[in-house]
Scaffold this active site. Structure first.
Site, PDB file in Angstrom:
ATOM      1  CG  ASP A 129      19.499 -18.993  -6.554  1.00 16.08           C
ATOM      2  OD1 ASP A 129      20.397 -19.720  -6.092  1.00 16.08           O
ATOM      3  OD2 ASP A 129      18.875 -19.265  -7.594  1.00 16.08           O
TER       4      ASP A 129
ATOM      5  CG  ASN B 295       9.323  -2.044  -6.342  1.00 19.19           C
ATOM      6  OD1 ASN B 295       8.236  -1.621  -5.982  1.00 19.19           O
ATOM      7  ND2 ASN B 295       9.607  -2.289  -7.603  1.00 19.19           N
TER       8      ASN B 295
ATOM      9  CG  ASP C 125       5.933  -0.052 -12.663  1.00 22.91           C
ATOM     10  OD1 ASP C 125       5.242   0.937 -12.975  1.00 22.91           O
ATOM     11  OD2 ASP C 125       5.459  -1.087 -12.155  1.00 22.91           O
TER      12      ASP C 125
END
Length: 380
Positions: free
Chosen positions: A205, A175, A68
């Protein structure tokens, strides 16, 4: 379709990818199709997508040989040139590539003879309060392996810039776009806006905006939902937020997601499909929205996304659900599809099961034998 030029993106660290590379070159030689290897790590630096596709002669088909991660690099090039993208699978847990490495020739023949399914995938782009920059010296901190970073994004010349709307950056993400903390002891504090309205101020985060395609990558690892890649949506997911509300929010494709760093926030890295592209300071903001262009991905047949989800995520049935030892049957089991359901998208039945649907994959004309079947992988 007519294929005049192929751009080839290869996972150079895999012998089986190099063997498949030779298969593609041989296929192109037989058909007088120009084939150019696109080495994104060439000359110790990185070029932007426009420079890379121009160096490859503006290919109309991008072929990736890898997992990927390799597919994502090819997607960046294909989106820039509105080229068709064909991903050959050498990965383990990814969702993007599909064609087995043993069927490289079959897949190329299918493209040439229009025996393929073309999926249209949503892409993300962004505007920012200023041009993204990478501070001097950060390269050594962020570098890993032999992979130099991409340059900061260019400003799109075809868009109005300035004022409240910021500058339009020439980036596309298949993505996700992520805003992540740079220092371990300084979290990202940001106001998050959906469709122009404040949702909440987060300290976390990282903060992610993913496509449906990317919902099974970083967003999924952070606890986000699984979204069909056929859908159009923006998936906002906080990573380790210091607040009670830690859920993802799924927005419509015309509802932008904006993130503005608060005054007390630490610096934040802007990553696009896992690649660092710039750093934000307190007061800076980015707005993420659906890109006007889409990715065209070639497949040999309709994708069995949910079958792959069960397989790749090692999903198992609840013990109470199969207490009698009988697994759930296929649906539909054996009957033909009724007329009022003819419009539904159903993938082909698994091997060995009756297939009474109307969607069928392209015929298999045999396996290519020049490269052994193998998997490797980085599922990003």
């Amino acid at each position: 379709m007519t294929v005049r030029r192929i751009g080839l993106v290869v996972h150079g660290g895999r012998p089986e990818a190099q063997a498949a590379q030779r298969v593609v070159h041989a296929w192109c030689d037989e058909r007088a199709v120009r084939c150019t290897d696109i080495d994104v790590w060439h000359d110790g630096g990185r070029r932007n997508a426009r420079a890379e596709v121009e160096a490859a002669g503006d290919p109309d088909l991008i072929v990736t040989l890898g997992g990927d991660g390799t597919f994502l690099r090819g997607a960046r090039l294909a989106a820039e040139n509105d080229a068709l993208l064909l991903g050959v699978d050498l990965g383990r847990v990814g969702f993007l590539t599909e064609v087995p490495v043993t069927r490289v020739r079959t897949a190329l023949d299918a493209v040439l003879e229009d025996r393929l399914t073309v999926e249209s995938r949503m892409l993300l782009t962004l505007r920012a309060s200023r041009r993204l920059e990478i501070p001097a010296g950060i390269e050594e901190l962020m570098r890993y392996g032999r992979r130099p970073m991409l340059p900061p994004p260019r400003v799109r010349g075809d868009c109005e810039s300035g004022g409240d709307w910021g500058v339009a950056l020439n980036v596309t993400a298949l993505n996700e776009i992520a805003v992540e903390k740079l220092a371990r002891d300084r979290q990202v504090s940001a106001g998050v806006y959906l469709a122009g309205r404040l949702l909440a101020s987060y300290s976390a985060d990282a903060l992610l905006v993913a496509t449906p395609t990317g919902s099974t990558a970083y967003s999924f690892a952070a606890g986000g939902p699984v979204v069909s890649p056929r859908a159009d949506a923006l998936v906002f997911t906080p990573v380790a937020p210091h607040m009670a509300f830690n859920r993802s929010v799924v927005a419509a494709p015309d509802e932008p997601v904006a993130l503005r760093l608060l005054d007390r926030s630490g610096q934040a890295a802007v990553s696009i499909d896992g690649q660092l592209r710039g750093v934000l300071d307190p007061g800076d903001w980015i707005g993420v929205y659906a890109a006007p262009r889409r990715l065209r991905a070639a497949r040999l047949g309709p994708m069995d996304f949910y079958g792959r989800l069960r397989e790749r995520m090692n999903l198992t049935d609840a013990p109470a659900a199969v207490a009698d030892g009988t697994p759930a049957p296929l649906w539909p089991v054996s009957s033909p599809r009724p007329g009022d359901l003819a419009h539904l998208a159903l993938p082909p039945a698994p091997d060995g099961a009756p297939d009474h649907g109307e969607d069928r994959a392209a015929p298999d004309h045999g396996e290519d034998r020049a490269a052994p079947e193998h998997t490797e992988g980085r599922a990003r």
